[in-house]
Write a protein that holds these residues in place. Structure first.
Motif, PDB file in Angstrom:
ATOM      1  N   ALA A 292      18.688  32.180 -10.251  1.00 10.09           N
ATOM      2  CA  ALA A 292      17.984  31.567  -9.292  1.00 10.09           C
ATOM      3  C   ALA A 292      16.498  31.526  -9.287  1.00 10.09           C
ATOM      4  N   PRO A 293      15.639  30.534  -9.213  1.00  4.79           N
ATOM      5  CA  PRO A 293      14.295  30.662  -9.049  1.00  4.79           C
ATOM      6  C   PRO A 293      13.712  31.321  -8.026  1.00  4.79           C
ATOM      7  N   VAL A 294      12.594  31.832  -7.938  1.00  5.58           N
ATOM      8  CA  VAL A 294      12.091  32.687  -6.801  1.00  5.58           C
ATOM      9  C   VAL A 294      11.562  31.338  -5.596  1.00  5.58           C
ATOM     10  N   ALA A 295      11.143  30.390  -6.229  1.00  4.14           N
ATOM     11  CA  ALA A 295      10.709  29.235  -5.351  1.00  4.14           C
ATOM     12  C   ALA A 295      11.946  29.043  -4.460  1.00  4.14           C
ATOM     13  N   GLY A 296      13.144  28.808  -5.082  1.00  7.63           N
ATOM     14  CA  GLY A 296      14.321  28.512  -4.132  1.00  7.63           C
ATOM     15  C   GLY A 296      14.590  29.429  -3.563  1.00  7.63           C
ATOM     16  N   LEU A 297      14.662  30.758  -3.816  1.00 11.15           N
ATOM     17  CA  LEU A 297      15.061  31.575  -2.938  1.00 11.15           C
ATOM     18  C   LEU A 297      14.135  31.871  -1.902  1.00 11.15           C
ATOM     19  N   SER A 298      12.687  31.721  -1.976  1.00 11.88           N
ATOM     20  CA  SER A 298      12.078  31.476  -0.727  1.00 11.88           C
ATOM     21  C   SER A 298      12.289  30.448   0.109  1.00 11.88           C
TER      22      SER A 298
ATOM     23  N   ALA B 105      23.058  29.822  -1.961  1.00 15.58           N
ATOM     24  CA  ALA B 105      22.409  28.446  -1.291  1.00 15.58           C
ATOM     25  C   ALA B 105      21.285  27.975  -2.492  1.00 15.58           C
ATOM     26  N   ALA B 106      20.679  29.116  -2.963  1.00 13.82           N
ATOM     27  CA  ALA B 106      19.421  28.778  -3.701  1.00 13.82           C
ATOM     28  C   ALA B 106      20.028  27.944  -5.033  1.00 13.82           C
ATOM     29  N   LEU B 107      21.144  28.398  -5.458  1.00  8.94           N
ATOM     30  CA  LEU B 107      21.795  28.044  -6.879  1.00  8.94           C
ATOM     31  C   LEU B 107      22.353  26.182  -6.583  1.00  8.94           C
ATOM     32  N   VAL B 108      22.623  26.289  -5.347  1.00  2.00           N
ATOM     33  CA  VAL B 108      23.154  25.002  -5.059  1.00  2.00           C
ATOM     34  C   VAL B 108      22.151  24.057  -4.854  1.00  2.00           C
ATOM     35  N   GLN B 109      21.131  24.534  -4.526  1.00  2.00           N
ATOM     36  CA  GLN B 109      19.692  23.716  -4.201  1.00  2.00           C
ATOM     37  C   GLN B 109      19.224  23.480  -5.622  1.00  2.00           C
ATOM     38  N   GLU B 110      19.368  24.496  -6.303  1.00  2.00           N
ATOM     39  CA  GLU B 110      18.661  24.285  -7.683  1.00  2.00           C
ATOM     40  C   GLU B 110      19.257  23.348  -8.736  1.00  2.00           C
ATOM     41  N   ASP B 111      20.719  23.398  -8.222  1.00  2.00           N
ATOM     42  CA  ASP B 111      21.498  22.196  -9.124  1.00  2.00           C
ATOM     43  C   ASP B 111      21.332  20.724  -8.489  1.00  2.00           C
ATOM     44  N   GLU B 112      20.953  20.626  -7.268  1.00  2.00           N
ATOM     45  CA  GLU B 112      20.746  19.466  -6.638  1.00  2.00           C
ATOM     46  C   GLU B 112      19.108  18.830  -7.219  1.00  2.00           C
ATOM     47  N   ASP B 113      18.125  19.736  -7.138  1.00  2.00           N
ATOM     48  CA  ASP B 113      16.918  19.637  -7.407  1.00  2.00           C
ATOM     49  C   ASP B 113      16.668  19.071  -8.844  1.00  2.00           C
ATOM     50  N   SER B 114      17.639  19.866  -9.796  1.00  2.00           N
ATOM     51  CA  SER B 114      17.641  19.423 -11.294  1.00  2.00           C
ATOM     52  C   SER B 114      18.049  18.068 -11.461  1.00  2.00           C
ATOM     53  N   TRP B 115      19.194  17.795 -10.888  1.00  2.00           N
ATOM     54  CA  TRP B 115      19.787  16.144 -10.922  1.00  2.00           C
ATOM     55  C   TRP B 115      18.380  15.328 -10.212  1.00  2.00           C
TER      56      TRP B 115
ATOM     57  N   LEU C  22      26.074  39.841  -8.596  1.00  2.00           N
ATOM     58  CA  LEU C  22      24.969  39.168  -7.566  1.00  2.00           C
ATOM     59  C   LEU C  22      23.893  39.330  -8.397  1.00  2.00           C
ATOM     60  N   ARG C  23      23.640  40.198  -9.368  1.00  2.00           N
ATOM     61  CA  ARG C  23      22.445  40.278  -9.959  1.00  2.00           C
ATOM     62  C   ARG C  23      22.179  39.053 -11.108  1.00  2.00           C
ATOM     63  N   ALA C  24      23.493  38.612 -11.755  1.00  2.00           N
ATOM     64  CA  ALA C  24      23.473  37.438 -12.525  1.00  2.00           C
ATOM     65  C   ALA C  24      23.044  36.129 -11.753  1.00  2.00           C
ATOM     66  N   LYS C  25      23.500  36.036 -10.513  1.00  2.00           N
ATOM     67  CA  LYS C  25      22.951  34.924  -9.787  1.00  2.00           C
ATOM     68  C   LYS C  25      21.656  34.888  -9.512  1.00  2.00           C
TER      69      LYS C  25
ATOM     70  N   LYS D  99      11.347  37.803 -15.583  1.00  2.00           N
ATOM     71  CA  LYS D  99      12.420  37.806 -14.285  1.00  2.00           C
ATOM     72  C   LYS D  99      12.435  39.300 -14.172  1.00  2.00           C
ATOM     73  N   VAL D 100      12.288  39.512 -12.924  1.00  2.00           N
ATOM     74  CA  VAL D 100      12.648  40.810 -12.322  1.00  2.00           C
ATOM     75  C   VAL D 100      13.622  40.787 -11.251  1.00  2.00           C
ATOM     76  N   VAL D 101      14.711  41.391 -11.356  1.00  2.00           N
ATOM     77  CA  VAL D 101      15.537  41.508 -10.229  1.00  2.00           C
ATOM     78  C   VAL D 101      16.094  42.932 -10.038  1.00  2.00           C
TER      79      VAL D 101
END
Length: 486
Positions: free
Chosen positions: A268-274, A444-454, A261-264, A298-300
């Motif tokens: 994941a960007p904070v904006a996406g997590l927010s 969910a944030a990582l899924v959204q990050e992939d989409e946003d990058s595309w 989970l830490r690696a995920k 980055k802090v986790v």
């Protein structure tokens, strides 16, 4: 003066002491082993009938299994002490000797911390065999060692104490009169463990490099033939008691923040997590007004919390000096943890400096979040420890804040943070994630990050935003087709 020896039913003492007072937790090595570090010493009483002599035996009652030794330094009071100051306390100590504070963990639950039955058995406090004249020693230079069946199992010096020996005398004298012959058992270092019938435990107190010694206190463990009856509490053990008696760590539940989970969360960007937190109705989880001292960091980590209250001179006098709440937390933070400080948004003084940052960095802390200021700002940044704050300020803590409490709910930058919450920070800011939602939010944030990058790639190639951000059905189909190819 020097070492001398006496023989009597009370060991090296001429008569039984009126009081035996024992310290619960006093050595840093033992505190680290137990995973807790007290702010002040705490105590319990042992009956004078528990006194034993060198060469004697201690009985493990029938039906029990967890009799443990604790090699200790014992102080023998020489003159009446009441309301004595620390710098005068040693004048009231007549002698120092070796002690073994035996305890039966099977009965630990019976008296809820008072240790009446678990520590009060006959022979559970052997002393001696000799006394070291207190006038001949520096109380900061004593050593205690323990052997079991000839193997050295404990060794520490009074330099390893959390509290100096003088403090015990001074502190106790605030509450009751210490009388000649009273004994203070000053706690045990790491290495205490369970012993069995037939084992021989030896304790010695000395001053390294000199001939001053208590002599070696020998105690043999014997097997009792009588069991406790149900007229009172019966022996009771569980895995936690076994772990503490044997001196092994208690197995804890799986951490809320696994390495996976830490690696995920690091990806994941904070904006996406927010954004994902907001979709789930959590709008008040951003720690506002703080910026990183190391741009791009980055802090986790899981939260350890520290609460400051507004400065009041009398409260700073009682809580601000010495080994205060701030120092205790920075001295105990674990690897991967984030220290979150409530400073009420007041940046008018530093809430940490370079020394504390170095300590947290050494212990493996993931970072510090404070809605106050930071002293030694450049030096803190040079430690490599990510710190999010309201910026630099040269003033010391006492100008604005009193360090009050740790590991409690705090309000930092307008967000409530509980101990154990998951903290994630980057250049966009810091968010607080409830542990129960962290895996879902990260995925969910990582899924959204992939989409946003595309989407960003398409926009970068000159395509218009309409229908692309957010994806309409046509663009969604194109995106999913691209995903399958990947």
């Amino acid at each position: 003066m020097g070492t001398y020896e006496a023989t009597s039913p009370s060991g090296p003492l001429e008569t039984r002491p009126g009081k035996i007072i024992a310290v619960h937790l006093s050595y840093a090595s033992r505190a680290e082993q137990r995973g807790r570090r007290p702010a002040n010493p705490s105590y319990f009483f042992k009956p004078s009938s528990s006194i034993g002599t060198s060469g004697g035996t201690v009985e493990r009652p029938a039906g029990t299994e967890l009799l443990a030794f604790e090699g200790e330094i014992a102080l023998v009071i020489g003159t009446t002490a009441r309301w004595v100051k620390p710098d005068q306390a040693w004048d009231h100590v007549a002698a120092v000797t070796a002690a073994n504070d035996f305890g039966l963990y099977d009965l630990r639950a019976a008296d809820k911390g008072s240790n009446v039955r678990s520590k009060g058995g006959d022979g559970y406090t052997p002393l001696g065999p000799g006394l070291i004249d207190a006038r001949d020693v520096d109380p900061s230079s004593l050593r205690v060692r323990t052997w079991v069946n000839g193997d050295l199992v404990q060794e520490d010096t009074t330099a390893g104490l959390l509290f100096p020996l003088r403090q015990f005398v001074s502190d106790l004298s605030q509450h009751f009169t210490l009388e000649p012959g009273d004994v203070i058992l000053t706690g045990t270092p790491a290495g205490s463990t369970v012993v069995s019938p037939g084992d021989v435990v030896v304790v010695e107190v000395d001053v390294p490099g000199t001939s001053l010694s208590s002599g070696r206190l020998h105690t043999t463990v014997s097997q009792g033939i009588r069991s406790f009856s149900d007229i009172g509490s019966l022996p009771e053990v569980d895995d936690k008691q076994r772990a503490e008696a044997w001196g092994t760590p208690v197995e804890e539940d799986a951490p809320a923040l696994s390495e996976e989970l830490r690696a995920k969360l690091l990806r994941a960007p904070v904006a996406g997590l927010s954004a994902q937190l907001r979709k789930r109705g959590l709008n008040n989880v951003a720690i506002d007004g703080v910026r990183p001292n190391l741009p791009g960091s980055k802090v986790v980590g899981t939260a350890r919390t520290l609460r400051f209250v507004p400065n009041r001179e009398d409260l700073f006098k009682s809580h601000g000096g010495g080994y205060n709440a701030q120092k205790r937390l920075f001295d105990s933070v674990g690897a991967g943890e984030v220290i979150v400080i409530e400073a009420r948004g007041d940046k008018g003084s530093g809430t940490l400096g370079d020394i504390l940052a170095l300590r947290a960095r050494y212990l493996g802390a993931a970072g510090v979040i404070t809605d106050g200021g930071v002293r030694d700002f450049e030096a803190v940044a040079a430690t490599g420890l990510p710190v999010f704050s309201q910026g630099a300020h040269p003033a010391v803590l006492g100008r604005k804040h009193v360090p009050w409490d740790t590991d409690v709910a705090v309000a930092c930058g307008g967000a409530t943070v509980l101990p154990g919450d998951i903290i994630v920070g980057d250049d966009d800011g810091v968010v607080v994630i409830p542990p129960s939602l962290a895996e879902e939010i990260a995925d969910a944030a990582l899924v959204q990050e992939d989409e946003d990058s595309w989407i960003a790639e398409q926009v970068g190639q000159g395509r218009p935003i309409e229908g692309l951000f957010p994806l309409n059905p046509l663009w969604r189909e194109r995106y999913e087709a691209w995903q399958k190819k990947q």
